[in-house]
Design an enzyme around this catalytic site. Structure first.
Site, PDB file in Angstrom:
ATOM      1  N   THR A 107       0.860  -1.183   0.000  1.00 17.20           N
ATOM      2  CA  THR A 107       0.000   0.000   0.000  1.00 17.20           C
ATOM      3  C   THR A 107       0.895   1.230   0.000  1.00 17.20           C
ATOM      4  O   THR A 107       1.911   1.273   0.700  1.00 17.20           O
ATOM      5  CB  THR A 107      -1.034   0.000   1.140  1.00 17.20           C
ATOM      6  OG1 THR A 107      -1.822   1.190   1.023  1.00 17.20           O
ATOM      7  CG2 THR A 107      -0.419  -0.046   2.517  1.00 17.20           C
ATOM      8  N   GLU A 108       0.531   2.227  -0.821  1.00 15.85           N
ATOM      9  CA  GLU A 108       1.421   3.366  -1.094  1.00 15.85           C
ATOM     10  C   GLU A 108       1.766   4.158   0.163  1.00 15.85           C
ATOM     11  O   GLU A 108       2.798   4.809   0.221  1.00 15.85           O
ATOM     12  CB  GLU A 108       0.773   4.298  -2.122  1.00 15.85           C
ATOM     13  CG  GLU A 108      -0.480   5.020  -1.591  1.00 15.85           C
ATOM     14  CD  GLU A 108      -1.239   5.783  -2.663  1.00 15.85           C
ATOM     15  OE1 GLU A 108      -1.078   5.456  -3.848  1.00 15.85           O
ATOM     16  OE2 GLU A 108      -1.989   6.704  -2.311  1.00 15.85           O
ATOM     17  N   ASN A 109       0.890   4.099   1.160  1.00 17.50           N
ATOM     18  CA  ASN A 109       1.152   4.860   2.372  1.00 17.50           C
ATOM     19  C   ASN A 109       2.077   4.123   3.335  1.00 17.50           C
ATOM     20  O   ASN A 109       2.102   4.422   4.519  1.00 17.50           O
ATOM     21  CB  ASN A 109      -0.164   5.270   3.055  1.00 17.50           C
ATOM     22  CG  ASN A 109      -1.097   4.117   3.298  1.00 17.50           C
ATOM     23  OD1 ASN A 109      -1.303   3.278   2.427  1.00 17.50           O
ATOM     24  ND2 ASN A 109      -1.654   4.043   4.487  1.00 17.50           N
ATOM     25  N   SER A 130       8.390   4.026  -0.031  1.00 16.41           N
ATOM     26  CA  SER A 130       7.237   3.367  -0.623  1.00 16.41           C
ATOM     27  C   SER A 130       7.166   3.650  -2.129  1.00 16.41           C
ATOM     28  O   SER A 130       6.887   2.749  -2.934  1.00 16.41           O
ATOM     29  CB  SER A 130       5.960   3.849   0.060  1.00 16.41           C
ATOM     30  OG  SER A 130       4.848   3.170  -0.464  1.00 16.41           O
TER      31      SER A 130
END
Lengths: 219, 223
Positions: A54-56, A96
């Site tokens: 997940t990008e976060n 990320s």
């Protein structure tokens, strides 16, 4: 390239997600975009050993959290509370996106407004007058993963094809999409050639008639 | 030098002046330093340039700063959300400037500032509206866009614990922009649940070394 197949009925949204999940290689690192692509996670099997990014800032994301598992510090890119699986890791935003941009993710699945035959993607902005633009991680995701797949309905509400010669919506990324899953067909894109892997509720010939791009039938 | 340990969020942000550029951590509400933003609201500083992934949610934190027209310009990746009504109103009225940056470029521009990098070529955004007017280059057949660092006067971030030397650890996905923002500002102001004695955080797990941290305030935690 898989062989051509066809079914009588259109694919449902779940069947599309199921098909995407089945095509993800075992052991892959995968980012699923917000919306329809998120549903793919419901059809991944434990044996596949897929790790979700997940990008976060997390690898090893688990299912959506419920009840006592809800933790406001543990969310996905859609800001929904999720869970962490054994072996998960956390990292900051620059790491990320370096993971993405650096080509370390195997597959990224995104939604789209339009895809061109050359694999150009439009999914961030309609370009409509007065629309407030927002891009988030869309441009990074589009060009970063080893393979970018799109899930979308093939036609707009007014019946126009979203698979086009050239984009009319603003570009998210150029030449990045290699496969498109729709309710009526699955397409492989390579070198400007569009190959139809399967059709659903429509014949190859009817499909070829309705789309503005040249199609090749998978062998 | 060890960081200043402020007694309150108000004291922590007291040096922020009109016209400052401020990096604010958080992705949605995770890692958003809500108490520091509230203190910034109370301190009256205006004409601010704010860097955050979003442009405020609902009626809290950054959204209120925007509502009160204290933010002249926002640099962010995703301003439009279902509950970003204060930003939407200000933007449509032409009362806030928006610099929209793809999220990975935003993170890398902040990282670059902290690492002393003068600019970098990134493939993200190449051939799109967001690269218009920017220098581009084709390297080994692939297109790239020149992006420049985002330096700031202050960073407001949230971590789980700080020790008295400013070493920080974060919690889960609340880490997000915190570590890079701490490096990119002249003054990094950090709110934590608890300040612990130096030596009580295992050096192997420190995420932000204390060299980047200027002010710490302990606000207690919900957990």
């Amino acid at each position: 390239m898989s062989t051509f197949s066809t079914t009588e009925a259109k694919l449902t949204r779940d069947e599309m997600a199921q098909q995407v999940a089945a095509d993800i290689p075992a052991g892959a690192f995968v980012n699923l975009g917000i919306g329809q692509p998120t549903n793919v996670s419901n059809f991944l099997t434990e044996e596949q050993g897929v790790t979700l990014h997940t990008e976060n800032g997390m690898l090893g994301m688990g299912p959506v959290a419920t009840g006592e598992d809800i933790d406001e510090d543990l969310i996905n890119a859609g800001k929904i509370p999720v869970t962490e699986l054994a072996g998960a890791s956390f990292f900051h935003h620059a790491d990320s996106f370096a993971m993405m941009r650096g080509g370390h993710l195997d597959v990224c699945v995104l939604g789209a407004f339009q895809v061109s035959k050359d694999g150009d993607l439009a999914n961030w902005h309609t370009g409509a007058e007065g629309a407030i633009p927002a891009v988030g991680g869309a441009m990074d995701l589009a060009i970063g993963a080893k393979q970018t797949w799109v899930m979308m309905s093939l036609f707009t509400k007014t019946g126009e094809s979203k698979l086009v010669e050239a984009l009319s919506y603003p570009v998210t990324g150029l030449g990045c999409v290699s496969r498109i899953y729709t309710e009526v067909a699955i397409f492989e894109l390579a070198g400007g050639q569009v190959t139809v892997r399967s059709t659903h509720g429509i014949s190859f010939e009817e499909l070829a008639e309705r789309l503005p791009v040249g199609l090749v039938k998978a062998a | 030098m060890a960081p200043r340990i402020a007694a309150s969020a108000a004291e922590a942000v007291a040096e922020i002046r009109n016209g400052s550029t401020i990096l604010i951590g958080g992705f949605g509400n995770a890692g958003q330093p809500m108490e520091l933003i509230d203190a910034l609201m109370d301190c009256g500083a205006t004409d601010l340039t704010v860097v955050n992934n979003n442009a405020g949610q609902a009626d809290a934190g950054l959204a209120l700063l925007i509502k009160e027209r204290r933010v002249r310009k926002i640099i962010c990746s995703f301003p439009r959300q279902s509950d970003s009504w204060h930003f939407d109103t200000a933007y449509r009225a032409g009362e806030i400037e928006l610099e929209l940056v793809p999220q990975g470029n935003l993170a890398e521009r902040i990282r670059a500032a902290g690492a002393g990098i003068g600019g970098f070529f990134t493939p993200t955004g190449y051939g799109t509206l967001l690269a218009e007017g920017k220098e581009t280059r084709v390297i080994d057949g692939k297109g790239y866009v020149l992006e420049t660092p985002i330096h700031a006067d202050f960073a407001l971030i949230k971590a789980l614990h700080a020790d008295t030397l400013g070493n920080l650890v974060y919690r889960k996905t609340a880490r997000n922009f915190g570590p890079i923002m701490a490096t990119a500002a002249k003054q990094a102001i950090v709110q934590v649940d608890e300040v612990v004695p130096a030596g009580s955080i295992d050096p192997e797990v420190v995420v932000t070394p204390g060299i980047y941290v200027d002010t710490v305030v302990a606000l207690g935690g919900k957990k």
